[in-house]
Structure formats: structure tokens, C-alpha cells
Design an enzyme around this catalytic site. Structure first.
Site, PDB file in Angstrom:
ATOM      1  N   LYS A   1      -2.899  -3.381 -39.178  1.00 12.69           N
ATOM      2  CA  LYS A   1      -1.776  -4.337 -39.292  1.00 12.69           C
ATOM      3  C   LYS A   1      -2.410  -5.705 -39.537  1.00 12.69           C
ATOM      4  O   LYS A   1      -1.782  -6.598 -40.266  1.00 12.69           O
ATOM      5  CB  LYS A   1      -0.947  -4.373 -37.982  1.00 12.69           C
TER       6      LYS A   1
ATOM      7  N   GLY B   1      -1.362   7.360 -22.372  1.00 13.49           N
ATOM      8  CA  GLY B   1      -2.030   6.871 -23.820  1.00 13.49           C
ATOM      9  C   GLY B   1      -1.167   6.081 -24.664  1.00 13.49           C
ATOM     10  O   GLY B   1      -1.656   5.684 -26.024  1.00 13.49           O
TER      11      GLY B   1
ATOM     12  N   THR C   1      -9.522   0.889 -39.879  1.00 10.30           N
ATOM     13  CA  THR C   1     -10.258   0.506 -38.668  1.00 10.30           C
ATOM     14  C   THR C   1      -9.452  -0.184 -37.808  1.00 10.30           C
ATOM     15  O   THR C   1      -8.119  -0.529 -38.331  1.00 10.30           O
ATOM     16  CB  THR C   1     -11.383  -0.685 -39.293  1.00 10.30           C
TER      17      THR C   1
ATOM     18  N   LYS D   1       4.582  -6.571 -36.692  1.00 11.48           N
ATOM     19  CA  LYS D   1       5.225  -5.481 -37.713  1.00 11.48           C
ATOM     20  C   LYS D   1       6.562  -6.453 -38.249  1.00 11.48           C
ATOM     21  O   LYS D   1       6.742  -5.964 -39.543  1.00 11.48           O
ATOM     22  CB  LYS D   1       5.834  -4.446 -36.856  1.00 11.48           C
TER      23      LYS D   1
ATOM     24  N   GLU E   1       2.288   1.919 -45.290  1.00 14.68           N
ATOM     25  CA  GLU E   1       3.245   2.486 -44.441  1.00 14.68           C
ATOM     26  C   GLU E   1       3.080   2.624 -43.084  1.00 14.68           C
ATOM     27  O   GLU E   1       3.999   2.602 -42.254  1.00 14.68           O
ATOM     28  CB  GLU E   1       3.572   3.913 -45.172  1.00 14.68           C
TER      29      GLU E   1
END
Lengths: 345, 345
Positions: free
Chosen positions: B127, B208, B98, B226, B151
Site C-alpha cells: 500500500k 492472526g 514487500t 486504502k 488489486e
């Protein structure tokens, strides 16, 4: 935790690199569930010893560097050499680290044959056996239900072959292309800076990148062996060295390098191989004129870079060291960890 | 061969990427000893269905693209949503795909909690849960003896986290540093070509790369998430997003880019984190002025690159896609393969 009994064939730069990694990284390896015990070292110069209880990596390094002989290791028994020693020393895995011989594989090929035949797993940094006799050795490994791994044959311990078994598994790798020889890349880079070929090669020798006889590097043999290995290990081929179309950097002059620069390009010795419909095609090494936006063109000096062409991810590039004591030592540890994971503890 | 029963949470771009990889790469995956069966799909727009016998990935893709609904899948039962559906559908592994919510984790965090609590392995591209609640979730996974893998949260399916578990295990990774947001890198690259910030951002949206609301990218939130994930997964930290010092590219003008170019440097949004004596320090995202021989400076357009600093190998860099349907789909397959290898078949 399973204890892996390891036999070291060779205790030169690479073997000592392994001992250093085992000494310095023991905690990290143990955290990963790996316990490795050196049960024997076979080296033509330093002597050969064995101990079922295990040889301490730090003590081995001390002896090698202080006395130039391993024979005084307290409590160890003296061992023979070659096939007899491999048979006599009860090990789970053999690290084959003797020098590469690309003519007939040399003693390394016999070592790998013997070890696999005895049902020992093998990890090797020796390009000879894998570039010359992969099909035979892979079959021998299968028949004896053991693994033959060789991360250290291409870009030392930079994770490549173990990535194909790992994070790239299932990504549909269909080609590889890379700067695979640091000496040639260093020489070409220096020529771009205006240095003559002979002078650049002499610099490479002074810096320890090139051997006294640099023909294996500059004639493309080393890169061609790596292409054969990549074609076999990554793409499932059955190549030998003679299948690889090979061109070196001999004969490239400053004029060629300058003319490329004038056209906004760079000369690089590129190794590549592809698979088409499951067949490995066009294994080759040659000087290519690359546009500056090609990632391979950006590789300067003794650096190495390999690009995997994949269905799922497009190109994935990995850059890392092409040589070095700790780096190559790591390759064998990485292979052992993969064996540990795949064979089970 | 063990059959892995997979529940897909989300059947948008990423979920459909997974289905495509399972459809197109089935032979390759089977060769690696993996058999994956989709036993349920939960999607707020397309509907939710389940089948213990397995849902064909090709048929799911056809239905999603032709009729815009999965409800007509022959023989499938209709499923609910959220925690109830996760509990009701008997799966070995849940793919949580999601959309990322970096404020409170959104439904994704609840999904991951529920799945782990039920003893399901989880692979996620989201994330939010990993950047906001790693310590809690990792503990929950341990307590339930299952894996939580992610990953796809960093550089989509480019092998990074799986390489740390694989070829880089034992190499002593002590730092990471990279270009982690393709939108910001695209905008900075276009500004180098003389385009204004606003225009470059509009181009990124047209192509995009950037969302309609680009603040998550240009304010550095995405890269900061990240960095938190890398600090936790690669270096063993316990970071949350708020621990990461964060600066975006908002406010950078053409003048700054031009002034850097005049000094022979480039501006790049760099994310980094290090470990010193086992403690994770200096997690940060910021605009850095890099010399042209820095590998990060060579990254142009929407590309991504991460450099691992290691004891054994020095720097090892991996470049690959930062987004994309097949690339992100591969991330989940790669995570499942790792679970398959580590948990055993």
C-alpha cells in the site's frame, strides 16, 4: 480509436437505456478508447431505421418519447425487420434486446443465430437464447470468430459475467449461489412483514417488479433460466433450462414464513449450481430455509445477490440491481467494452 | 501465447501465495491465454535467485518450506537485492510484495520506481507506494508505457480495481464506501458480543488478524491508505495518505457499542471518498453509527465489503476476503491477467 457500429434490436426500456448510457456516458467511454455508433434500430412498435453515418442517441430518445415513431429521423433510411434487416444493416455488433421467451426462444433466438452466422458480435439481455440453446450458439460464435455476451441476462448490468472474465479469472470459481429473482424476494420479504402472498404479489405488480402474468417469476422459471446461464457461462457447462431442478414460491404461506422466523431462519428462493472435477452438477432453484448469518438471508425486498465460490478467495459476493432501465442498458455497454478489449481495437 | 517473465520481490506469505496459484491454477491460466514464468525471486530471508529458463513454483515452495533457503535451487544463479537485482533480471513484470511502510514508502517505493523506470510492468500488494506517491508513479508508468496495478492493496484479491476497469467501466462510478479493515471490524463485532476492547484486540492478534503492533489498524492508518488508493485508482484522484481525514477505533468503549445497539444501530469503521464534477472530495475514515439496514452494518467479524456508487447501476457491493495467502496471491495473478489483456499478447 475503433468505431463500433451497433445495431439495436428493440427500442423499449432496455434499448432506450442503452441510448441514454451512450448519450450520457460518451466522454467516459471515449476515455476508455471506445467509440460506439448506432447504425440501426429495429423495433416493432416504433419502426425500424438505419444510417451508416450513425443515429444520435439523444435524437432517438426524443423521437421515441415525443412522436412514438422513429420513422421521422432526418436522413435515416427505413429498415425492415428480423433476419433481413440484420443482414441488410452493416454492423459490427448486434444488441439483442427483445423480450425473453423461455418456451422456444422466440424471435430473439433467430436474431442471435442470424447475427452470429453473419459474423456479427452479439450482446444480449434476452435469457431465452442463452438458457435454451447455449451450446449451439457458443459453437456458432466460435465458428464465426465472434463473441456472444450476455451480462444483462443475470442481475441486469451488475458486473458478474464480465467479472468472471476479469478479476475472477484464475481464481478457480467452482460454484455460484444467489438470490436471482427480485419479485420472489420482494414477496417473501413482505410475507415476513405479515402480508399475505396474494397481497404481496399484487404490491409487486403495482411497483412494476412483477409482470401482469407473474408465473415466470413465482414458478421459478426466471431464476432457473439464470441458473442455466450461470452454469454455462461461469462454469463452462452445456445446460438448457430443462436441466435445472425448479421450484417456485407458489404454495408458500404466511405460516411457513412465520414458522421459519420462529426458528431464527428466513425463507429465500435460492438458485445454485456447482462444478465438480470439471462437470457441472446440481443446477437448481428452490426455497431454502437460511440461517440469519447467511449473506443470502440478509437480502430483502427486490434486491439481488450472487455469491461465487472460489478456490483462491473463498466466497465472493456481489450485490446490485436485478432490473432497471439504466442498469440493463449498462449491461450491453459493458459487454461491448469487453468485446472491444478482447477482440482489440 | 506470450510468456510473461515475472520477478517476485518478496517470498513470504504473499509471494508463496502467488507460487501456489501459479502451481495449482496453471491449466486455468493457460486456458485464458496466459503463460507466466518466474525468472527471479528476491527475498531478504530466503535468499535471491534467478533463472532465465524459469523457476518451478512447486520447487520454490518446497525449498522455502523445507530448507528455509532458495539458494540450493538447482541451476539457478544467485541474485543480488534491491534496484541492482531488478535491473539485472530481465523480466516483463515485477510483483512487488514487500511489507507496507506508510511513513516514507520504504524499499517498496524504490522498487516500484526502479521497475517502472526500467520499463517493467508492476503489480503490487504494497500500500505504501500507491497511497503515498501515486501521482509520481502513475506518471512514471505512463512515460515508460507500462502499467502499475495494485488489486491486492485493497481487500486482497477480491475483484475491485479490476472490476472498475472491467464490468463497471462506463457505469459512472462516483463514490466508494466500505469496511476496509478486518481487524477493526472484528474488534467492534466482538465488543457487540460483550467483550472488552483490550480483550477483543488480543483475540484479533491471537487469530492472526492484527499485527503485534496493531496501531496501523486501530488508528485507521491502514483503512486511510486504502481510501487514498481507491480515490486515486477508482475516481482518478491525486490523493496521498495525508489528504485522508482519519479516525480509528481507539477510545471506543463497550458503552458506545451498547448505546448504539440500544438505538438499533451499529458502530463500524467506514472508509469513503466521492467525486463531484470530476473532483475527488471528502476522503475519510471514521467510526459511523449505521442503521441495521445499511449493508455495511451487516458486515461482521474480519470480513470486508466495498460499495461502489454508480450512475447506471445505483449501489453495487462486493464482499470478499480482506487478507489471506491464496487470496492475496490471486490479486497479483489477476493484475497480470489484466496487463496481458490490455497490453496484448
Amino acid at each position: 480509436m475503433k468505431t463500433w457500429r451497433v445495431l439495436l434490436l428493440g427500442f423499449g426500456t432496455v434499448g432506450q437505456g442503452v441510448a441514454e448510457r451512450l448519450r450520457d456516458g460518451a466522454t467516459e467511454l471515449a476515455a476508455g478508447g471506445l467509440d460506439a455508433r448506432i447504425v440501426g434500430v429495429i423495433d416493432p412498435a416504433l419502426g425500424s431505421i438505419a444510417s451508416a453515418e450513425g443515429l444520435d442517441p439523444g435524437q432517438l430518445l426524443d423521437l421515441a418519447n415525443r412522436s412514438g415513431s422513429l420513422r421521422d429521423y432526418p436522413g435515416a433510411t427505413l429498415a425492415g425487420s428480423g433476419a433481413d434487416a440484420i443482414e441488410a444493416i452493416d454492423a459490427d455488433v448486434v444488441f439483442e434486446m427483445t423480450p425473453t421467451n423461455l418456451v422456444d426462444g422466440g424471435p430473439g433466438l433467430q436474431h442471435v443465430r442470424t447475427a452470429l452466422g453473419l459474423g456479427r458480435h452479439v450482446a444480449t439481455t434476452n435469457k431465452g437464447p442463452v438458457a435454451l440453446a447455449w451450446s449451439e450458439l457458443a459453437e456458432l460464435a466460435r465458428a464465426n470468430d465472434v463473441q456472444l455476451r450476455c451480462e444483462g441476462t443475470v442481475m441486469s448490468g451488475t458486473p458478474l459475467l464480465n467479472v468472471c472474465d476479469g478479476g475472477l479469472a484464475g481464481a478457480g470459481v467452482y460454484g455460484v449461489r444467489g438470490i436471482l429473482n427480485g419479485t420472489c424476494n420482494f414477496v417473501l420479504s413482505r410475507m415476513e412483514a405479515g402480508v399475505d402472498y396474494d397481497e404481496a404479489l399484487a404490491e409487486a405488480q403495482e411497483l412494476g417488479y412483477a409482470e401482469t402474468d407473474p408465473s415466470g417469476d413465482v414458478e421459478g422459471w426466471d431464476a432457473a433460466a439464470k441458473v442455466a446461464i450461470l452454469g454455462n457461462l461461469v462454469l463452462g457447462g452445456a445446460l438448457t433450462l430443462s436441466d435445472v431442478s425448479r421450484e417456485g414460491i407458489v404454495g408458500i404461506g404466511k405460516g411457513d414464513v412465520r414458522s421459519a422466523a420462529r426458528q431464527g431462519t428466513r425463507l429465500r428462493l435460492v438458485g445454485s449450481v456447482r462444478a465438480v472435477d470439471g462437470t457441472v452438477v446440481e443446477p437448481k432453484v428452490g426455497v431454502e430455509e437460511l440461517s440469519l448469518d447467511d449473506p443470502l438471508a440478509a437480502v430483502c425486498g427486490p434486491a439481488n445477490l450472487l455469491t461465487f465460490e472460489t478456490e483462491a478467495l473463498g466466497p465472493v459476493s456481489i450485490a446490485g440491481p436485478g432490473a432497471g432501465r439504466a442498469a440493463t442498458g449498462h449491461a450491453l455497454i459493458a459487454d461491448l467494452l469487453t468485446i472491444h478489449r478482447q477482440v482489440g481495437s
